[in-house]
Motif scaffolding. Sequence first.
Motif, mmCIF file in Angstrom:
data_model
loop_
_atom_site.group_PDB
_atom_site.id
_atom_site.type_symbol
_atom_site.label_atom_id
_atom_site.label_comp_id
_atom_site.label_asym_id
_atom_site.label_seq_id
_atom_site.Cartn_x
_atom_site.Cartn_y
_atom_site.Cartn_z
ATOM 1 N N UNK A 1 11.833 29.052 59.409
ATOM 2 C CA UNK A 1 10.389 29.004 59.234
ATOM 3 C C UNK A 1 10.009 28.363 57.905
ATOM 4 N N UNK A 2 8.727 27.957 57.813
ATOM 5 C CA UNK A 2 8.228 27.442 56.539
ATOM 6 C C UNK A 2 8.288 28.520 55.463
ATOM 7 N N UNK A 3 7.889 29.736 55.837
ATOM 8 C CA UNK A 3 7.944 30.882 54.928
ATOM 9 C C UNK A 3 8.661 32.015 55.646
ATOM 10 N N UNK A 4 9.699 32.544 55.024
ATOM 11 C CA UNK A 4 10.453 33.645 55.618
ATOM 12 C C UNK A 4 10.257 34.930 54.843
ATOM 13 N N UNK A 5 9.961 36.011 55.568
ATOM 14 C CA UNK A 5 9.751 37.313 54.930
ATOM 15 C C UNK A 5 10.727 38.309 55.531
ATOM 16 N N UNK A 6 11.443 38.986 54.689
ATOM 17 C CA UNK A 6 12.404 39.981 55.142
ATOM 18 C C UNK A 6 11.946 41.388 54.804
ATOM 19 N N UNK A 7 12.180 42.305 55.730
ATOM 20 C CA UNK A 7 11.846 43.706 55.503
ATOM 21 C C UNK A 7 13.133 44.459 55.194
ATOM 22 N N UNK A 8 13.178 45.057 54.034
ATOM 23 C CA UNK A 8 14.350 45.845 53.640
ATOM 24 C C UNK A 8 14.224 47.229 54.266
ATOM 25 N N UNK A 9 15.052 47.500 55.272
ATOM 26 C CA UNK A 9 14.922 48.771 55.976
ATOM 27 C C UNK A 9 16.242 49.338 56.411
ATOM 28 N N UNK A 10 16.194 50.108 57.516
ATOM 29 C CA UNK A 10 17.366 50.811 58.000
ATOM 30 C C UNK A 10 18.402 49.882 58.606
ATOM 31 N N UNK A 11 17.979 48.673 59.001
ATOM 32 C CA UNK A 11 18.913 47.736 59.633
ATOM 33 C C UNK A 11 19.682 46.896 58.622
ATOM 34 N N UNK A 12 19.534 47.203 57.344
ATOM 35 C CA UNK A 12 20.303 46.498 56.331
ATOM 36 C C UNK A 12 19.443 45.576 55.492
ATOM 37 N N UNK A 13 20.129 44.846 54.601
ATOM 38 C CA UNK A 13 19.432 43.973 53.657
ATOM 39 C C UNK A 13 19.640 42.494 53.957
ATOM 40 N N UNK A 14 20.252 42.171 55.114
ATOM 41 C CA UNK A 14 20.532 40.763 55.404
ATOM 42 C C UNK A 14 19.249 39.939 55.449
ATOM 43 N N UNK A 15 18.214 40.448 56.128
ATOM 44 C CA UNK A 15 16.954 39.716 56.229
ATOM 45 C C UNK A 15 16.296 39.582 54.867
ATOM 46 N N UNK A 16 16.336 40.663 54.071
ATOM 47 C CA UNK A 16 15.703 40.634 52.751
ATOM 48 C C UNK A 16 16.422 39.676 51.806
ATOM 49 N N UNK A 17 17.726 39.493 51.991
ATOM 50 C CA UNK A 17 18.495 38.604 51.117
ATOM 51 C C UNK A 17 18.372 37.138 51.527
ATOM 52 N N UNK A 18 17.963 36.871 52.761
ATOM 53 C CA UNK A 18 17.895 35.493 53.251
ATOM 54 C C UNK A 18 16.477 34.941 53.273
ATOM 55 N N UNK A 19 15.505 35.687 52.731
ATOM 56 C CA UNK A 19 14.094 35.313 52.900
ATOM 57 C C UNK A 19 13.515 34.718 51.619
ATOM 58 N N UNK A 20 12.264 34.293 51.732
ATOM 59 C CA UNK A 20 11.515 33.818 50.566
ATOM 60 C C UNK A 20 10.839 34.983 49.850
ATOM 61 N N UNK A 21 10.331 35.945 50.616
ATOM 62 C CA UNK A 21 9.691 37.139 50.065
ATOM 63 C C UNK A 21 10.250 38.358 50.791
ATOM 64 N N UNK A 22 10.465 39.432 50.057
ATOM 65 C CA UNK A 22 10.966 40.670 50.655
ATOM 66 C C UNK A 22 9.945 41.774 50.446
ATOM 67 N N UNK A 23 9.690 42.545 51.501
ATOM 68 C CA UNK A 23 8.769 43.672 51.421
ATOM 69 C C UNK A 23 9.459 44.906 51.994
ATOM 70 N N UNK A 24 8.919 46.074 51.684
ATOM 71 C CA UNK A 24 9.556 47.320 52.105
ATOM 72 C C UNK A 24 9.042 47.813 53.451
ATOM 73 N N UNK A 25 7.807 47.474 53.807
ATOM 74 C CA UNK A 25 7.209 47.921 55.060
ATOM 75 C C UNK A 25 6.420 46.771 55.685
ATOM 76 N N UNK A 26 6.346 46.791 57.003
ATOM 77 C CA UNK A 26 5.627 45.741 57.703
ATOM 78 C C UNK A 26 4.140 45.727 57.324
ATOM 79 N N UNK A 27 3.568 46.905 57.049
ATOM 80 C CA UNK A 27 2.146 46.981 56.747
ATOM 81 C C UNK A 27 1.781 46.241 55.459
#
Length: 451
Positions: free
Chosen positions: A187-213
């Motif tokens: 994607x042009x902008x990638x956002x990862x949510x750091x949650x119970x499924x691990x940190x892979x998405x949060x480490x590979x993104x442009x911005x990381x957030x803790x909750x979808x909200x």
Amino acid sequence: MKYIPQEEFDDFLHSYKFLMEDASTEREKMLSEKADELEKNLKLSGVTGIEDRLQDGVPDTLCALREAGIQVWVLTGDKLETAQNIATSSGLFHPQRLLKVIENEADAEEASESAGLNIIMSPAAIRLAQEGNSYLIEALKKAKTVLCYRMTPSEKATMVNTVKKKIKGNVLAIGDGANDVPMIQAAHVGIGIAGKEGLQAAMACDFAIARFKFLSRLLLVHGHWSYYRLANTFLYFLYKNANAVFIIFYYQFFCGASGTNIVDPIWGVIYPIIFTSAQPVVVGVLDQDFDDKTLMSKPEKYVIGRENQLYRWKHFFIDVIDGIYQAAVIYYVTHLTLFASDASLWEMGFYIATSSILVNSGHLALQVRYWHWRLVALFCFFVFFQFGYFFTECLTVGANMIPDPPVWMPIHAMRDSRFWYSQVITVIVALCPRFTSMCLLNSLKPGQNNN
């Protein structure tokens, strides 16, 4: 459950192993079809329920994104029934829009005739989109929300690239698991949510957030502020550069186009670097056209950035023309004030330098929507720093005894009432068109960005 004769099972196992060794792109489809042949006439022996609860605030966040004019897609590997249940519980589908399931080209052609649909795309329809089917692309452009099911991680990334290339959209992808990483990176902008499924998405993104909200605040507040600040800062620098160049340009009509510098050459070099660089940067970091509560309660304000309403060609030309006009005022008011007098070139340069920083600061001040004491102090500091620079330089130059030293020139100029009259006239005349237009626009269209 189902009892299968040994011969039938052996035939199935042989075919399944054969398909597993197939390296073609159709392998997943053929494996799915083969499994469907076996999964028929089953008897229910028990039920196990697993609830994957949504995070708090998901329905409100999706509703806010829709109100902001953002087209929301959900790409999931779940089957249709599960995907629909998740879409319903999360409030993905707009309640006042029709739901359309697209499975083939005929469905796509029918959907392309309507706008604002809630669309569900089958794996076959997903392949149609990747192939660039014109009816389906048109339907997706008009859709309100889109749900795609039975998707592998690689297919999610492929769909993101399809949207980027075929629909020409700016894509933001958000996910919380390792299976979302290809999509996030595509994607042009990638956002990862750091949650119970691990940190892979949060480490590979442009911005990381803790909750979808938190996505709503990230986009509707910080995204809007970022666009507003960048647009105004870029336009101000374009204006300021045009203003500085045309002051020198107007002087060339009276110096035989000799290239003579009308202001102190050292000041001319450091003026854009020191005297007028900190203010727009600070404004570009801190300014706010609307406060965060207003932006969160009125998601439709996000359309200002989404439709690029503040940084278009008309804004470019308006600011450049304004810079040219103000340069004419700065130069010609000084020229007429000192006409037929015995003022030196140093003194004329001091008039113009003072007018420049006052007009440039006033122009920027008209753009500021969020004032606080630090910003006021910054503006005042650089205006006084301007005078301090000339006092210091003139004393230093006088000590070095260069030809025609401007010793005490600022004191001599500031004792003359013409200096103060010219500064007041210059600021009023230079900023009057912008100030008047802003007042008119704010009266006719209150509550909008009218810088």
